[in-house]
Design an enzyme around this catalytic site. Sequence first.
Site, mmCIF file in Angstrom:
data_model
loop_
_atom_site.group_PDB
_atom_site.id
_atom_site.type_symbol
_atom_site.label_atom_id
_atom_site.label_comp_id
_atom_site.label_asym_id
_atom_site.label_seq_id
_atom_site.Cartn_x
_atom_site.Cartn_y
_atom_site.Cartn_z
ATOM 1 N N GLY A 3 -48.646 -56.199 71.147
ATOM 2 C CA GLY A 3 -49.081 -56.628 69.862
ATOM 3 C C GLY A 3 -48.601 -55.544 68.838
ATOM 4 N N GLY A 61 -40.321 -49.980 64.668
ATOM 5 C CA GLY A 61 -40.250 -50.883 65.935
ATOM 6 C C GLY A 61 -39.761 -52.355 65.470
ATOM 7 N N HIS A 74 -64.027 -58.755 67.459
ATOM 8 C CA HIS A 74 -63.654 -58.082 66.409
ATOM 9 C C HIS A 74 -62.069 -58.121 65.903
ATOM 10 C CE1 HIS A 74 -62.823 -54.156 64.083
ATOM 11 N NE2 HIS A 74 -63.900 -54.005 64.199
#
Lengths: 298, 298
Positions: B172, B163, B82
């Site tokens: 990630g 961030g 996915h």
Amino acid sequence: MARILECVPNFSEGRDKEKVEQIVEEVRKVKGVTLLDYSSDETHNRSVVTFVGEPEAVIEAAFNAAKKASEVIDMTTHQGGHPRMGAMDVCPLIPIKEVTMEEAIELSKKLGKRIGDELGISVYLYEKSASKPERENLAVVRKGQYEGMEEKLKSEGWEPDFGPIELNKKSGVSAVGARMPLVAFNVNLSTDNVEIAKAIAKKIRAKGGGFAYCKAMGLLLEDKNLAQVSMNLVDYTHTSVYHAFEFIKREALRYGVNVVNSEVIGLVPMDALLDAAKWYLQIDEFDHSQVLETRLHD
Amino acid sequence: MARILECVPNFSEGRDKEKVEQIVEEVRKVKGVTLLDYSSDETHNRSVVTFVGEPEAVIEAAFNAAKKASEVIDMTTHQGGHPRMGAMDVCPLIPIKEVTMEEAIELSKKLGKRIGDELGISVYLYEKSASKPERENLAVVRKGQYEGMEEKLKSEGWEPDFGPIELNKKSGVSAVGARMPLVAFNVNLSTDNVEIAKAIAKKIRAKGGGFAYCKAMGLLLEDKNLAQVSMNLVDYTHTSVYHAFEFIKREALRYGVNVVNSEVIGLVPMDALLDAAKWYLQIDEFDHSQVLETRLHD
């Protein structure tokens, strides 16, 4: 909250707000019970209290309210426009969620026995809890009203299900029983001809050969000048809202009349409307636990 | 429980059950939050967790789960079928009850900021929370996947909403955003001709000029030998279940085909079905607080 029982007792006091508050407070203070509504009618001199919750807690609250009513209400001086036979005149128990009718009947017997034994009040079981067919209908049970109960309790076939055969003069007699939730559903027609509404009402109700769990009458909404078929669906699991609606829509067309709109009065069990959505949308397999909101409190 | 927010984060771990359990446990232990479901796909190496509750508690649970995911998942070694870009890959917030979309957007920003500031993970806001139109679609945001994120974060127009601009290699990137609840609704046709289902799907979906909040495709149910129009209604308050159903029923007749039945997949907000009941039964005025079950926990 997994299991839900509803209770809608009627009390023979609608004028002295303080007494009504004392009765309602007995419901409020039981843990596991939610008071949904209460209202008093001065003309009827009568109050209706609606609450729900975990079955055992509901029975506790109903008993405590009956006890308080027996303390603050004196039937020997009661007057009002509504038929009545006791301080807590009638106490229906209604299974809402994960409670079977059989369980509700058992609970009504438990409640009736406590009222009989601990409060010394005669109790007739009615509706689904009735011990004989002639006790199913509340109007028949209550016939003669408070003033006729002393004699009725001693007459053949009318011995109480619980409590004394001698009338408790201060508190009278109580009817306790389990019944299905009632859906009050009205359909408005595109006509001011009330005779059409009356003709449809006659055809849709059980008495006229219509649906077994439907009571209906035709009336004129004066403010809107529309004829209305006004219904009580007394068991929506057997006579559904959507079948009643579709029957009326079709029958109205017979007179060249359409349905303008409809209305649900008061509270309605979620399933009565979900069943309609499923039927119209042709959803064959649907578990009501797929409704997101039902998953929140299990 | 008056206000309800739903959260359905996807995590890039679907093989190591113990790691998944650790993440789920972070949700379970937050007071005011109900874990509804979680499932893992080994091929995708991905897990989906569904929970609901009071909005602030849901945000707390989502942050704690993101933190745990950043500890137990290592994206540098992640493989799966996915598309994915981060340990907590995507976190949608869905207003269910007494929460506005505006509030859900604010909450998503609060959550994104915490993930960025406290965990040092880059966050893109998506769907209704998107800071630019090109960030609304998750597929566009995630394009390039984990392997392409180091470069994407520094490319023009793709600076993160929260961030660091430098990729957090272990965790990630996460997409966080508010969206409407999705209703997965399928309608089965009285034909095995999948071309008819495909033609109807093309007409009913937004892309084909149909309903604005409807995605649809036609397929063949091999076991039943029935053609199916399979839909995602991405905002049932604007594109309703009953309008989609009636459109398909009418369009199918054009081909001499009827609707056999339909199905709702997974969870559905109560209002999506109550709205259908109201429309078919022509109930004009109905307050959803008339549904008995909604009164129990206010």
